[in-house]
Structures are given as structure tokens and as C-alpha cells.
Design an enzyme around this catalytic site. Structure first.
Site, PDB file in Angstrom:
ATOM      1  N   HIS A 154       0.820  -1.214   0.000  1.00  0.00           N
ATOM      2  CA  HIS A 154       0.000   0.000   0.000  1.00  0.00           C
ATOM      3  C   HIS A 154       0.852   1.262   0.000  1.00  0.00           C
ATOM      4  O   HIS A 154       2.073   1.213   0.171  1.00  0.00           O
ATOM      5  CB  HIS A 154      -0.958  -0.008   1.197  1.00  0.00           C
ATOM      6  CG  HIS A 154      -0.304  -0.027   2.537  1.00  0.00           C
ATOM      7  ND1 HIS A 154       0.223   1.102   3.139  1.00  0.00           N
ATOM      8  CD2 HIS A 154      -0.109  -1.040   3.412  1.00  0.00           C
ATOM      9  CE1 HIS A 154       0.707   0.789   4.322  1.00  0.00           C
ATOM     10  NE2 HIS A 154       0.534  -0.517   4.506  1.00  0.00           N
ATOM     11  N   CYS A 170       3.135  -4.823   6.653  1.00  0.00           N
ATOM     12  CA  CYS A 170       2.784  -4.498   5.277  1.00  0.00           C
ATOM     13  C   CYS A 170       3.975  -3.901   4.530  1.00  0.00           C
ATOM     14  O   CYS A 170       4.970  -3.506   5.135  1.00  0.00           O
ATOM     15  CB  CYS A 170       1.621  -3.510   5.246  1.00  0.00           C
ATOM     16  SG  CYS A 170       0.053  -4.228   5.796  1.00  0.00           S
TER      17      CYS A 170
END
Length: 194
Positions: A154, A170
Site C-alpha cells: 500500500h 505491510c
């Protein structure tokens, strides 16, 4: 103040606003992304590089130790992006696929994130998509089979952390880079995190 009623400060502020509007790009009606790529260390900036891995074109490869993501292309090339990765032991390893994609995604910390970082409890109700959201402008949701791994590739609202191991697992890119990667990545794209 000059004779015509225009101050030097007014001219400078007007020029600054004009300059910023020239480097900002609107993405929908909700938010604005200001270019961040050029502020990165040059080695972390997006670039086309030779790639000699065995993965087929269309695969995303994340090298967590080097802090790079490779979008594998034809003919022995890849587009390389600088990334931030998870703190030691927190990043997903191995194979996954892109099971879902979202523009300006909302975010909610998981229970395990809150237990590691109790200050995140203030966000337990979630954070709507937008420039203050930790997931940034786009997100690629990593799945194994039909199951969401809860790991994402992301954007970020903290681009100065690209090149570090700081996240809850992440993979973060600048908002410019995740928009580029998002646009070139279809659902079911294979992802390998090493």
C-alpha cells in the site's frame, strides 16, 4: 507594502500556492497526492533495472532485506520501487496473490497491532480513506487461496520512512509509486515476498 497595495509577502504566498498547485495532482474529489518520489534517496526511486530472477513477467517480488519491490517485466527487466517493510519478524514471507484492490482504502488496526502498539487503540474504530490514512492512496490486498492474509502492499502518509523496517508487516510505497503499481497490477497477480 508597495505603492500599488501589493505586498512582497502576498506575491511570495501567491507564488508558493501556484507552485504547489502545479506539483499536486488530484485523484478523485476526496484527496490530493503531492509528488514524493523526488524526495527519496535516489537508489530508492522508481527505476527500470535488469532482473535475473526465475519469476515470470507480471509477478511482484518483494525483497525485504534490500527494501525493494520488483514488478517483473519481459526480457529480463523489472521496475524497481523502494519500499518500507515490516519490523523484524512481522512481514509475510512466501507466496501470495493480489486478491483485492482498493483506491483510498480505509484502515483499522488488527488486535495484534494494538497489543504490540497500544497507542493504536485510538484507531480501533477505523480511519476513513484519504491523505491521513496510513494505507495511502491505493492498496493491494494479499491473499492465500481465498483467505485474506491481512497483509497489504500500500501507499503511505509517511513517505520519509521508505527504505526502513518500520511497519506492522505491510509493504509501503510512496503514494505515487503505489498508484503506478496499482494501475499495472491485475487481480490474481502472483506476489513473492523474500
Amino acid at each position: 507594502m508597495s505603492d500599488n497595495g501589493v505586498s512582497r509577502r502576498g506575491i511570495m504566498l501567491g507564488g508558493l500556492a501556484l507552485m504547489l498547485s502545479g506539483c499536486a495532482q488530484a485523484w478523485g474529489t476526496r484527496s490530493i497526492v503531492i509528488p514524493e518520489r523526488s524526495r527519496l534517496d535516489p537508489r530508492l526511486q522508481q527505476q527500470l533495472v535488469p532482473y535475473d530472477g526465475r519469476e515470470s513477467p507480471g509477478t511482484i517480488v518483494v525483497d525485504t532485506s534490500e527494501r525493494f519491490l520488483y514488478a517483473v517485466e519481459q526480457g529480463g527487466w523489472a521496475t524497481r520501487f523502494g519500499v518500507a517493510v515490516g519490523e523484524e519478524g512481522l512481514t509475510l514471507k512466501g507466496k501470495a496473490t493480489v486478491g483485492r484492490k482498493a483506491q483510498w482504502p480505509s484502515w483499522m488496526p488488527t488486535d495484534s497491532m494494538i497489543s504490540r502498539k497500544p497507542h493504536l487503540v485510538q484507531y480501533a474504530g477505523g480511519v476513513p480513506g484519504g491523505p491521513n490514512n496510513p494505507l495511502g492512496a491505493r492498496a493491494l490486498y494479499l491473499y492465500r487461496g481465498n483467505r485474506d492474509t491481512l497483509f497489504r502492499i500500500h501507499g503511505t502518509n509517511e513517505p520519509w520512512l521508505i527504505g526502513t523496517a518500520v511497519s506492522n508487516g505491510c509493504i509501503r510505497l510512496t503514494n505515487e509509486d503505489i498508484i503506478d503499481l496499482y494501475d499495472r497490477t491485475p487481480l490474481d497477480t502472483p506476489v513473492l515476498v523474500i
